[in-house]
Write an enzyme that holds these catalytic residues in place. Structure first.
Site, mmCIF file in Angstrom:
data_model
loop_
_atom_site.group_PDB
_atom_site.id
_atom_site.type_symbol
_atom_site.label_atom_id
_atom_site.label_comp_id
_atom_site.label_asym_id
_atom_site.label_seq_id
_atom_site.Cartn_x
_atom_site.Cartn_y
_atom_site.Cartn_z
ATOM 1 N N GLU A 39 0.823 -1.216 0.000
ATOM 2 C CA GLU A 39 0.000 0.000 0.000
ATOM 3 C C GLU A 39 0.858 1.269 0.000
ATOM 4 O O GLU A 39 0.665 2.181 0.796
ATOM 5 C CB GLU A 39 -0.955 -0.018 1.199
ATOM 6 N N GLU A 49 -12.494 -2.342 12.095
ATOM 7 C CA GLU A 49 -12.442 -1.622 10.819
ATOM 8 C C GLU A 49 -13.574 -2.034 9.884
ATOM 9 O O GLU A 49 -14.247 -1.179 9.297
ATOM 10 C CB GLU A 49 -11.087 -1.859 10.145
ATOM 11 N N ASP A 103 -8.527 -8.967 4.012
ATOM 12 C CA ASP A 103 -8.268 -7.918 4.988
ATOM 13 C C ASP A 103 -9.346 -7.835 6.069
ATOM 14 O O ASP A 103 -10.177 -6.931 6.033
ATOM 15 C CB ASP A 103 -8.177 -6.564 4.250
HETATM 16 C C1 GCV Z 1 -2.353 0.365 8.463
HETATM 17 C C2 GCV Z 1 -5.932 -2.054 5.437
HETATM 18 C C3 GCV Z 1 -6.317 -0.803 6.169
HETATM 19 C C4 GCV Z 1 -5.143 0.156 6.276
HETATM 20 C C5 GCV Z 1 -3.993 -0.572 6.998
HETATM 21 C C6 GCV Z 1 -3.650 -1.824 6.181
HETATM 22 C C7 GCV Z 1 -2.571 -2.664 6.840
HETATM 23 O O1 GCV Z 1 -5.688 -1.778 4.096
HETATM 24 O O2 GCV Z 1 -7.413 -0.200 5.553
HETATM 25 O O3 GCV Z 1 -5.557 1.273 7.009
HETATM 26 O O4 GCV Z 1 -2.876 0.246 7.163
HETATM 27 O O5 GCV Z 1 -4.794 -2.628 6.054
HETATM 28 O O6 GCV Z 1 -2.916 -3.638 7.483
HETATM 29 O O7 GCV Z 1 -1.407 -2.349 6.714
#
Ligand code: GCV
Length: 666
Positions: A274, A381, A353
């Protein structure tokens, strides 16, 4: 006065052990009164028992406790094992370290707080050995005070790029030690801006102070690293893990870091994920990156925890060959055996996720020669943002109990992460935490059950979700049997209720992009994140079989064949693995479309029932707790109704198939 709740440390007067002679004297064997952890354990014991029974115990020390040195996973478990037994004139807690004594003390306090008689709890003697060597919380706290995916206020570690070392930090350490947590990562895995400077003079003093506070409660401190620090801090033009200049920079940096933060136990790294930098940029493998750092920190007895959350987040939604679910396995399996022995791979529970339902990551049980750690998320989340009640321990029990078939015996996820399956040097479990500076730490008071439950389960994976929930209720809300029963009735089914009114049959997503709260069936359908349901007028689901992306074959047999066959695949995951017509009959006997309608109407009704059950408790528990949860139920019902109506309407409009029961669809 404190501006936040005491949760399970708020000991109140109890009846059943009042006046007990046994509770007036404690023998701490294997403990030294010089050990900071033992000193804190004794403070907890005295204050807790005084509050609950009115009497402060006398404490008698046995031999000196050996120092804890994190050398080997199993060593950690040996040192943390404790025994609580009865003597004629008191209670004896035996262990080989301060942590063991501390956990023994909290065991006794919990017993008294839950109104269990000590005579019954500790005769015969009770020995507890932690199931997992590392039991860790991951904070996604940013230095500006915000928390990525935080739903309970701001960070209590950071305000305006300054580190806090106040009383709240000590109480946090006490609180998580009380449920058996022994490791904490204090900054977000996305390390940028000020956080990159955690390993510089700008923050050393305060980080060292935090490390000392945590060490006093037997908790190891870990930091997240910016993989490109050589560029961002060091002014080099590369972060190539095989470049001598890069290695030399890290060597010098780590010497400084471990000198300035002596309690530091290691680092957690998110690389090539990411937008975060990583070894792929230089044509190197994840093992190259992890090993380079691990070799350097080894001199300080430290470890590198390397995340496996690596995937292409710039996918074209038209592309049906690339499958995000495959990415972790494809990136990490080829180097199984290459990771050095102070590297642990940290693996999210599912291949996507933290969705409400996902299969287990095939890396767990795929990797056989690599230290492994499971990552779960108690920050809600994708499971309701700590507005909706969603008690996650039943889900974690399922994950831990999953048979991977990597060996004939001892092959569950729990076995692997305990270190038993492959005799791993390091292993354990981490949760992305759900805490913030809200007065009660977790926003929705009932979300506290996930923090409490994660710690308890990480320490003892044999505990049931129900027993854990009951302890939470009795320790933090009430002993009134009716109240306990009602709240258990809310917590235990809450995850499946959330699942019923949200995304069906394992397909996931359908959430509003960015926030991840609320329904948006196509929110992620034409996006770059690899998160598709592929619904059309005939059917829905992603083909991950041998005719599709082949993901099902990342599992060991018989799991691979089971998932590959829609007739064998469990209903709750069937759309994760298969694209099926709406008229396909599930094992339940219902068609896919009827299942969607029924579960959504049911889920919304059940949410209403949970809210009404909570309302029935008015006046029977603390008003603030009552109101805190009541107000969230109000929001949960709005959310559940939207999900129910939007999902049902969407699939009715796509499929044109009527609900058999003729209920209102929009
Ligand atoms: C900390 C998902 C979340 C991100 C997070 C990522 C991760 O994509 O939306 O906010 O980043 O996971 O676990 O690194």
């Amino acid at each position: 006065m404190k501006n936040y709740a005491d949760l399970w440390l708020g000991y109140k007067e109890k009846k059943n052990n009042k006046g007990s002679e046994l509770l007036k004297k404690f023998y701490l064997e294997g403990a030294s009164d010089k050990d900071e952890v033992v000193k804190n354990a004794v403070k907890e014991l005295k204050a807790g028992l005084k509050a609950m029974t009115g009497a402060e115990p006398e404490v008698v020390y046995g031999g000196a406790a050996p120092e804890i040195v994190i050398a080997k996973g199993t060593d950690i478990q040996d040192k943390e094992e404790y025994t609580v037994s009865l003597k004629d004139d008191g209670i004896c807690i035996t262990g080989k370290s301060g942590n063991a004594i501390l956990y023994g003390v909290f065991d006794v306090l919990r017993t008294v707080a839950c109104e269990k008689k000590v005579e019954e709890a500790y005769a015969p003697a009770k020995t507890s050995r932690p199931s997992n060597p590392l039991r860790m919380l991951n904070h996604w706290d940013n230095m500006d005070g915000s928390i990525e995916r935080g739903y309970s206020g701001n960070s209590f570690f950071y305000v305006d790029n300054e580190i806090q070392t106040d009383e709240r930090i000590t109480d946090y350490a006490r609180m998580i030690a009380a449920v058996g947590i022994n490791a904490v990562v204090i900054n977000n895995v996305n390390v940028k801006d000020a956080a990159s400077y955690m390993i510089t003079d700008r923050y050393f003093e305060k980080v060292a102070k935090l490390g000392e506070i945590f060490a006093g409660y037997g908790i190891g401190l870990y930091l997240c690293l910016n993989y490109a620090s050589t560029i961002e801090l060091g002014g080099l033009d590369s972060a190539d893990p095989l470049d001598e200049k890069v290695i030399a920079w890290w060597k010098e940096k780590m010497a400084e870091v471990f000198k300035k933060i002596p309690t530091l136990k290691g680092f957690l790294v998110k690389a090539d994920s990411e937008g975060r930098p990583g070894p792929f940029t230089y044509g190197r493998t994840q093992a190259d990156g992890a090993n380079m750092l691990a070799d350097i920190v080894k001199d300080y007895g430290a470890i590198i925890i390397w995340r496996c959350f690596v995937y292409n987040c710039k996918q074209d939604w038209r592309d049906r060959k690339t499958d995000r679910a495959r990415a972790g396995y494809d990136s990490f399996m080829p180097m199984d055996g290459d990771y050095h022995d102070n590297v642990i791979l940290q693996i999210k529970n599912g291949p996507m996720d933290f969705q409400i339902r996902e299969p287990i990551s095939p890396l767990l049980g795929g990797l056989k020669k690599t230290n492994q750690m499971l990552e779960v998320q108690i920050a809600q989340e994708y499971t309701g943002h700590q507005i909706d009640v969603c008690y996650l321990i039943p889900e974690f029990k399922e994950i831990l109990g999953f048979k991977t078939y990597c060996k004939e015996t001892d092959d569950t996820v729990a076995d692997i992460i305990s270190g038993k399956t492959f005799n791993s040097r390091f292993s354990g479990i981490a949760a992305v935490t759900n805490t913030g500076n809200d007065f009660n730490w977790t926003g929705n008071y009932l979300a506290g059950a996930n923090l409490f439950g994660f710690g308890r389960l990480a320490f003892d994976t044999e505990l049931s979700a129900e027993d854990i929930a009951e302890e939470f209720i009795r320790m933090t809300i009430s002993d009134d049997e009716e109240v306990v029963k009602t709240i258990l009735g809310i917590l235990l089914p809450s995850r499946e209720i959330y699942e019923r009114y949200t995304s069906p049959l394992g397909i996931g997503w359908m959430v509003r992009p960015e926030t991840h709260y609320g329904c948006s069936v196509d929110g992620y359908e034409y996006d770059r994140w690899g998160t598709y349901h592929r619904a059309d007028h005939l059917g829905i689901g992603v083909d991950r079989t041998d005719k599709g992306t082949g993901y099902a074959f990342q599992y060991n047999e018989p799991n691979a064949s089971t998932y590959n066959d829609p007739e064998k695949c469990p209903d709750e995951l069937v759309l994760f693995f298969h694209h099926l017509p709406y008229t396909h009959k599930l094992h339940s006997g219902k068609t896919v479309i009827q299942h969607i309608y029924d579960t959504h109407f049911e889920g919304y009704d059940e949410a209403k029932k949970m809210a009404a059950d909570w309302d029935s408790l008015k006046g029977r528990l603390d008003d603030e707790i009552f109101e805190n949860v009541r107000e969230r139920f109000e929001r949960q019902l709005i959310n559940a109704r939207e999900w129910c109506d939007q999902v049902n309407s969407y699939f009715y409009r796509k499929s044109g198939i009527e609900d058999e029961k003729g209920r209102q669809i929009w």
